[in-house]
Design a protein around this motif. Structure first.
Motif, PDB file in Angstrom:
ATOM      1  N   ASP A 196       0.980  -1.132  -0.030  1.00  0.00           N
ATOM      2  CA  ASP A 196      -0.165   0.010   0.139  1.00  0.00           C
ATOM      3  C   ASP A 196       0.811   1.273   0.165  1.00  0.00           C
ATOM      4  OD1 ASP A 196      -2.197  -1.346  -0.078  1.00  0.00           O
ATOM      5  OD2 ASP A 196      -2.348  -1.550   2.055  1.00  0.00           O
ATOM      6  N   LEU A 197       1.485   1.625  -1.294  1.00  0.00           N
ATOM      7  CA  LEU A 197       2.260   2.625  -1.375  1.00  0.00           C
ATOM      8  C   LEU A 197       1.751   3.565  -2.455  1.00  0.00           C
ATOM      9  CD1 LEU A 197       5.933   0.855  -1.348  1.00  0.00           C
ATOM     10  CD2 LEU A 197       4.753   2.182   0.644  1.00  0.00           C
ATOM     11  N   VAL A 198       1.981   4.843  -2.349  1.00  0.00           N
ATOM     12  CA  VAL A 198       1.169   5.759  -3.017  1.00  0.00           C
ATOM     13  C   VAL A 198       2.301   6.655  -3.806  1.00  0.00           C
ATOM     14  CG1 VAL A 198      -0.534   7.752  -3.416  1.00  0.00           C
ATOM     15  CG2 VAL A 198      -0.781   5.670  -1.614  1.00  0.00           C
ATOM     16  N   HIS A 199       2.291   6.858  -5.101  1.00  0.00           N
ATOM     17  CA  HIS A 199       2.999   7.614  -5.824  1.00  0.00           C
ATOM     18  C   HIS A 199       2.332   9.211  -5.468  1.00  0.00           C
ATOM     19  CE1 HIS A 199       4.389  10.466  -9.071  1.00  0.00           C
ATOM     20  NE2 HIS A 199       5.170   9.341  -9.467  1.00  0.00           N
ATOM     21  N   SER A 200       3.135  10.085  -4.996  1.00  0.00           N
ATOM     22  CA  SER A 200       2.712  11.414  -4.532  1.00  0.00           C
ATOM     23  C   SER A 200       3.457  12.653  -4.968  1.00  0.00           C
ATOM     24  CB  SER A 200       2.884  11.443  -2.853  1.00  0.00           C
ATOM     25  OG  SER A 200       4.004  11.032  -2.462  1.00  0.00           O
ATOM     26  N   GLY A 201       4.239  12.463  -6.077  1.00  0.00           N
ATOM     27  CA  GLY A 201       5.086  13.465  -6.724  1.00  0.00           C
ATOM     28  C   GLY A 201       6.177  13.241  -7.628  1.00  0.00           C
ATOM     29  N   GLN A 202       6.504  13.725  -8.643  1.00  0.00           N
ATOM     30  CA  GLN A 202       7.427  13.408  -9.399  1.00  0.00           C
ATOM     31  C   GLN A 202       8.473  14.277  -9.412  1.00  0.00           C
ATOM     32  OE1 GLN A 202       7.302  10.456 -11.225  1.00  0.00           O
ATOM     33  NE2 GLN A 202       9.398  10.918 -11.726  1.00  0.00           N
ATOM     34  N   LEU A 203       9.868  14.028  -9.247  1.00  0.00           N
ATOM     35  CA  LEU A 203      10.869  14.979  -9.218  1.00  0.00           C
ATOM     36  C   LEU A 203      11.422  15.083 -10.685  1.00  0.00           C
ATOM     37  CD1 LEU A 203      12.388  13.999  -5.728  1.00  0.00           C
ATOM     38  CD2 LEU A 203      11.103  16.108  -6.442  1.00  0.00           C
ATOM     39  N   PHE A 204      11.975  13.942 -11.444  1.00  0.00           N
ATOM     40  CA  PHE A 204      12.718  14.075 -12.399  1.00  0.00           C
ATOM     41  C   PHE A 204      11.347  13.860 -13.604  1.00  0.00           C
ATOM     42  CE2 PHE A 204      17.186  11.889 -11.574  1.00  0.00           C
ATOM     43  CZ  PHE A 204      17.199  13.265 -10.506  1.00  0.00           C
ATOM     44  N   GLN A 205      11.379  14.854 -14.477  1.00  0.00           N
ATOM     45  CA  GLN A 205      10.709  14.887 -15.558  1.00  0.00           C
ATOM     46  C   GLN A 205      11.238  14.074 -16.796  1.00  0.00           C
ATOM     47  OE1 GLN A 205       7.608  16.232 -15.281  1.00  0.00           O
ATOM     48  NE2 GLN A 205       8.231  16.624 -13.348  1.00  0.00           N
ATOM     49  N   ASN A 206      12.335  13.931 -17.092  1.00  0.00           N
ATOM     50  CA  ASN A 206      13.017  13.107 -18.033  1.00  0.00           C
ATOM     51  C   ASN A 206      13.830  11.952 -17.443  1.00  0.00           C
ATOM     52  OD1 ASN A 206      11.925  14.643 -20.459  1.00  0.00           O
ATOM     53  ND2 ASN A 206      13.844  15.952 -20.641  1.00  0.00           N
ATOM     54  N   SER A 207      14.308  11.143 -18.315  1.00  0.00           N
ATOM     55  CA  SER A 207      15.044   9.812 -17.853  1.00  0.00           C
ATOM     56  C   SER A 207      16.523  10.455 -17.854  1.00  0.00           C
ATOM     57  CB  SER A 207      14.605   8.727 -18.491  1.00  0.00           C
ATOM     58  OG  SER A 207      15.874   7.586 -18.636  1.00  0.00           O
ATOM     59  N   ALA A 208      17.370   9.758 -17.074  1.00  0.00           N
ATOM     60  CA  ALA A 208      18.521  10.249 -17.081  1.00  0.00           C
ATOM     61  C   ALA A 208      19.578   8.992 -17.792  1.00  0.00           C
ATOM     62  CB  ALA A 208      19.360  10.335 -15.841  1.00  0.00           C
ATOM     63  N   MET A 209      18.906   7.896 -18.085  1.00  0.00           N
ATOM     64  CA  MET A 209      19.425   6.796 -18.585  1.00  0.00           C
ATOM     65  C   MET A 209      20.068   6.894 -19.971  1.00  0.00           C
ATOM     66  SD  MET A 209      20.488   3.649 -18.162  1.00  0.00           S
ATOM     67  CE  MET A 209      19.489   3.150 -16.569  1.00  0.00           C
ATOM     68  N   LEU A 210      21.309   6.725 -20.333  1.00  0.00           N
ATOM     69  CA  LEU A 210      22.077   6.670 -21.461  1.00  0.00           C
ATOM     70  C   LEU A 210      22.633   5.293 -21.937  1.00  0.00           C
ATOM     71  CD1 LEU A 210      23.914   9.959 -21.020  1.00  0.00           C
ATOM     72  CD2 LEU A 210      21.799   9.726 -22.129  1.00  0.00           C
ATOM     73  N   LEU A 211      22.934   4.942 -23.246  1.00  0.00           N
ATOM     74  CA  LEU A 211      24.042   3.991 -23.723  1.00  0.00           C
ATOM     75  C   LEU A 211      25.091   4.628 -24.167  1.00  0.00           C
ATOM     76  CD1 LEU A 211      22.010   0.954 -24.708  1.00  0.00           C
ATOM     77  CD2 LEU A 211      23.483   1.118 -23.043  1.00  0.00           C
ATOM     78  N   GLU A 268      24.402  20.297 -11.915  1.00  0.00           N
ATOM     79  CA  GLU A 268      24.098  20.804 -13.113  1.00  0.00           C
ATOM     80  C   GLU A 268      23.168  20.014 -13.983  1.00  0.00           C
ATOM     81  OE1 GLU A 268      28.079  23.988 -13.644  1.00  0.00           O
ATOM     82  OE2 GLU A 268      27.982  21.994 -14.615  1.00  0.00           O
ATOM     83  N   GLU A 269      23.437  18.558 -14.101  1.00  0.00           N
ATOM     84  CA  GLU A 269      22.754  17.646 -14.932  1.00  0.00           C
ATOM     85  C   GLU A 269      21.563  17.338 -14.287  1.00  0.00           C
ATOM     86  OE1 GLU A 269      23.467  16.884 -18.046  1.00  0.00           O
ATOM     87  OE2 GLU A 269      25.449  18.376 -17.780  1.00  0.00           O
ATOM     88  N   VAL A 270      21.434  17.071 -13.060  1.00  0.00           N
ATOM     89  CA  VAL A 270      20.166  16.958 -12.076  1.00  0.00           C
ATOM     90  C   VAL A 270      19.197  17.936 -12.603  1.00  0.00           C
ATOM     91  CG1 VAL A 270      19.229  16.800 -10.153  1.00  0.00           C
ATOM     92  CG2 VAL A 270      21.082  15.492 -10.611  1.00  0.00           C
ATOM     93  N   ALA A 271      19.743  19.209 -12.550  1.00  0.00           N
ATOM     94  CA  ALA A 271      18.728  20.528 -12.714  1.00  0.00           C
ATOM     95  C   ALA A 271      17.944  20.131 -14.177  1.00  0.00           C
ATOM     96  CB  ALA A 271      19.620  21.778 -12.816  1.00  0.00           C
ATOM     97  N   LYS A 272      18.641  19.919 -15.150  1.00  0.00           N
ATOM     98  CA  LYS A 272      18.339  19.736 -16.250  1.00  0.00           C
ATOM     99  C   LYS A 272      17.095  18.515 -16.297  1.00  0.00           C
ATOM    100  CE  LYS A 272      22.525  20.927 -18.482  1.00  0.00           C
ATOM    101  NZ  LYS A 272      23.576  20.166 -19.497  1.00  0.00           N
ATOM    102  N   LEU A 273      16.915  17.678 -15.317  1.00  0.00           N
ATOM    103  CA  LEU A 273      15.858  16.512 -15.607  1.00  0.00           C
ATOM    104  C   LEU A 273      14.761  17.089 -14.562  1.00  0.00           C
ATOM    105  CD1 LEU A 273      18.328  13.596 -14.434  1.00  0.00           C
ATOM    106  CD2 LEU A 273      17.440  14.134 -16.763  1.00  0.00           C
ATOM    107  N   VAL A 274      15.131  18.091 -13.825  1.00  0.00           N
ATOM    108  CA  VAL A 274      14.039  18.350 -12.881  1.00  0.00           C
ATOM    109  C   VAL A 274      13.351  19.869 -13.453  1.00  0.00           C
ATOM    110  CG1 VAL A 274      13.400  19.482 -10.317  1.00  0.00           C
ATOM    111  CG2 VAL A 274      15.032  17.718 -10.658  1.00  0.00           C
ATOM    112  N   VAL A 275      14.035  20.616 -14.000  1.00  0.00           N
ATOM    113  CA  VAL A 275      13.304  21.509 -14.719  1.00  0.00           C
ATOM    114  C   VAL A 275      13.970  21.886 -16.034  1.00  0.00           C
ATOM    115  CG1 VAL A 275      13.358  24.134 -14.780  1.00  0.00           C
ATOM    116  CG2 VAL A 275      13.345  23.100 -12.469  1.00  0.00           C
ATOM    117  N   GLU A 317      13.614  22.046 -20.379  1.00  0.00           N
ATOM    118  CA  GLU A 317      13.534  23.105 -21.300  1.00  0.00           C
ATOM    119  C   GLU A 317      12.126  23.499 -21.257  1.00  0.00           C
ATOM    120  OE1 GLU A 317      14.890  24.743 -25.693  1.00  0.00           O
ATOM    121  OE2 GLU A 317      15.467  22.561 -24.967  1.00  0.00           O
ATOM    122  N   GLY A 318      11.742  24.797 -20.980  1.00  0.00           N
ATOM    123  CA  GLY A 318      10.504  25.279 -21.026  1.00  0.00           C
ATOM    124  C   GLY A 318       9.602  24.932 -19.712  1.00  0.00           C
TER     125      GLY A 318
END
Length: 353
Positions: free
Chosen positions: A121-136, A294-301, A303-304
Motif C-alpha cells: 500500500d504505497l502511493v506515488h505522490s510527486g514526480q521529481l525527474f521529468q526526463n530519464s537520465a539513462m543513456l547508452l 548541473e545535470e540533475v537540474a536539467k531533469l527536474v526543470v 526546457e520550457g
C-alpha cells in the motif's frame, strides 16, 4: 553594661539584614506574577513536526533539492524538523516507508509500480525527474551511432531494475536481447568501456557520463538517449504509505511546499547546491558534485518547464513507464492507475498558494 549594648547592636543588624534579604527575594516573585506563566520562550514555543525522507542512494546532487531546502530553512518555516536518510545498495526505499522507518521515500517509478503490483500500500505522490537520465554510451570508434548498431555488440547493464529501458530500446528497433547482442553485467565504474571489454555502457547523465568525460574527450563519445529514442521511463519520484498519508495530509503538503522551494533554488544555482551536498558527505569531489547538480537540474526543470511546477506528474509519461514495465517483464499485470496508486492532490494543494 557595655557588653550588653554590643549584643543589642548585633541583634539589630541581623534583623535589618533579614528584612533586606526578604524584600529582595520578593521582587522577582512579584515580576513573575505580573508577567504571567504563559510568556513564550524558546523552550516553551511550539515544537516542530518530525519527518524522515529515505533517499534511493548515498548523499549526492541527485537529491540536492532536499538538502538545499534543509540548509535554507524551508522545512523549519513549514514547522518541520526533517531528517534525510541516505540510501545504499542494501537499502530499499519501498521497504523503509512500508515498515514505517521513513515517512517519505525516493525511488524510480517502475520500482514503485513493482511493489504496488505485489500488494504494498504505497502511493506515488510527486514526480521529481521529468526526463530519464539513462543513456547508452560508446566510443566513437565502435561505430554505434544508432540502436541498430548495437547488433553483435557487448552492452553493459547494471541490471537490478536498471535494464528495462535498454530492453525497450532493443525491442523498439527489432533487436532480440537474447540473440542479437550480448548483455553483460556492468560495474559502477566506466572502466569496462574505457578498457574496451564492452562496446557500450549504461550511464546516467548526472554521474557516469561525467566520469567518462574525465577520461575520454566528449567529441569521441556516442550517446543513445532514452528520451530521444522514445523509450524513457520515469525515475526519481516521491511516495508515501497509504496509512501514513491518511493521517498526515497537512504535514505532507507543507513538506512538499518546502521541498519544491529547495529544488527550485537548486536548479537555479547548481553550483551552490552542489557545494551544499558536498559539505554533507564528501564522498566525491566538489567538482563532480557541481557537475551532477548541473545535470540533475536539467531533469527536474526541463526546457520550457516552469520551476513552480516542480513535482508535477506527466500522466502520459507515467502511463508509458507502466506500459514498458509490463511489456518487458518487470510487471506481470497492467498497472491500476487510481487513487490507491497515485495521488496528485497533495502537489496541487502545495502549489496552489
Amino acid at each position: 553594661m557595655k557588653k550588653r549594648k554590643n549584643i543589642i547592636g548585633i541583634v539589630l543588624m541581623i534583623m535589618l539584614l533579614t528584612l533586606a534579604v526578604g524584600c529582595s527575594s520578593e521582587e522577582p516573585v512579584t515580576e513573575a506574577e505580573g508577567s504571567g506563566d504563559n510568556v513564550e520562550t524558546p523552550e516553551s514555543s511550539e515544537e516542530l513536526d518530525s519527518m524522515t525522507v529515505q533517499l534511493k542512494w548515498l548523499p549526492q546532487s541527485q537529491f540536492m533539492g532536499f538538502y538545499v531546502a534543509q540548509a535554507n530553512g524551508y522545512y523549519e518555516e513549514e514547522g518541520i524538523d526533517i531528517q534525510i536518510l541516505p540510501g545504499g545498495s542494501d537499502i530499499i526505499p519501498e521497504q523503509q516507508v512500508y515498515s514505517g522507518v521513513a515517512d517519505v521515500g525516493v525511488t524510480w517509478v517502475s520500482s514503485l509500480m513493482k511493489y504496488q503490483s505485489e500488494g504494498w500500500d504505497l502511493v506515488h505522490s510527486g514526480q521529481l525527474f521529468q526526463n530519464s537520465a539513462m543513456l547508452l554510451v560508446s566510443k566513437e570508434s565502435t561505430g554505434i551511432e544508432s540502436a541498430l548498431d548495437l547488433e553483435g555488440k557487448k552492452v553493459g547493464s547494471w541490471f537490478g531494475g536498471n535494464e528495462y529501458e535498454i530492453y525497450a530500446l532493443l525491442a523498439a528497433n527489432g533487436l532480440d536481447r537474447n540473440n542479437d547482442l550480448e548483455l553483460v553485467q556492468q560495474d559502477y565504474t566506466m572502466n569496462q568501456l574505457i578498457n574496451d571489454t564492452i562496446d557500450a555502457a549504461s550511464a546516467m547523465t548526472y554521474n557516469e557520463l561525467g566520469l567518462l568525460y574525465q577520461e575520454i574527450d566528449p567529441s569521441e563519445v556516442n550517446i543513445l538517449d532514452m528520451n530521444d529514442e522514445g523509450v524513457a521511463m520515469l525515475q526519481d519520484c516521491l511516495f508515501v504509505s497509504s496509512d501514513w498519508i491518511a493521517e498526515n495530509e497537512d504535514l505532507y503538503v507543507r513538506f512538499l511546499r518546502a521541498t519544491i522551494k529547495g529544488w527550485a533554488d537548486a536548479a537555479a544555482d547548481p553550483e551552490a547546491a552542489g557545494t551544499i551536498v558536498y559539505n554533507v558527505d564528501q564522498s566525491v569531489s566538489l567538482e563532480h558534485q557541481i557537475y551532477m547538480a548541473e545535470e540533475v537540474a536539467k531533469l527536474v526543470v526541463t526546457e520550457g518547464f516552469d520551476p513552480a511546477n516542480i513535482g508535477y506528474t506527466d500522466m502520459d509519461a507515467y502511463q508509458q513507464t507502466a506500459d514498458l514495465a509490463l511489456e518487458h517483464g518487470l510487471l506481470t499485470q497492467p498497472v491500476e492507475i487510481s487513487e490507491t496508486t497515485i495521488q496528485t492532490k497533495y502537489w496541487e494543494a502545495a502549489t496552489r498558494n
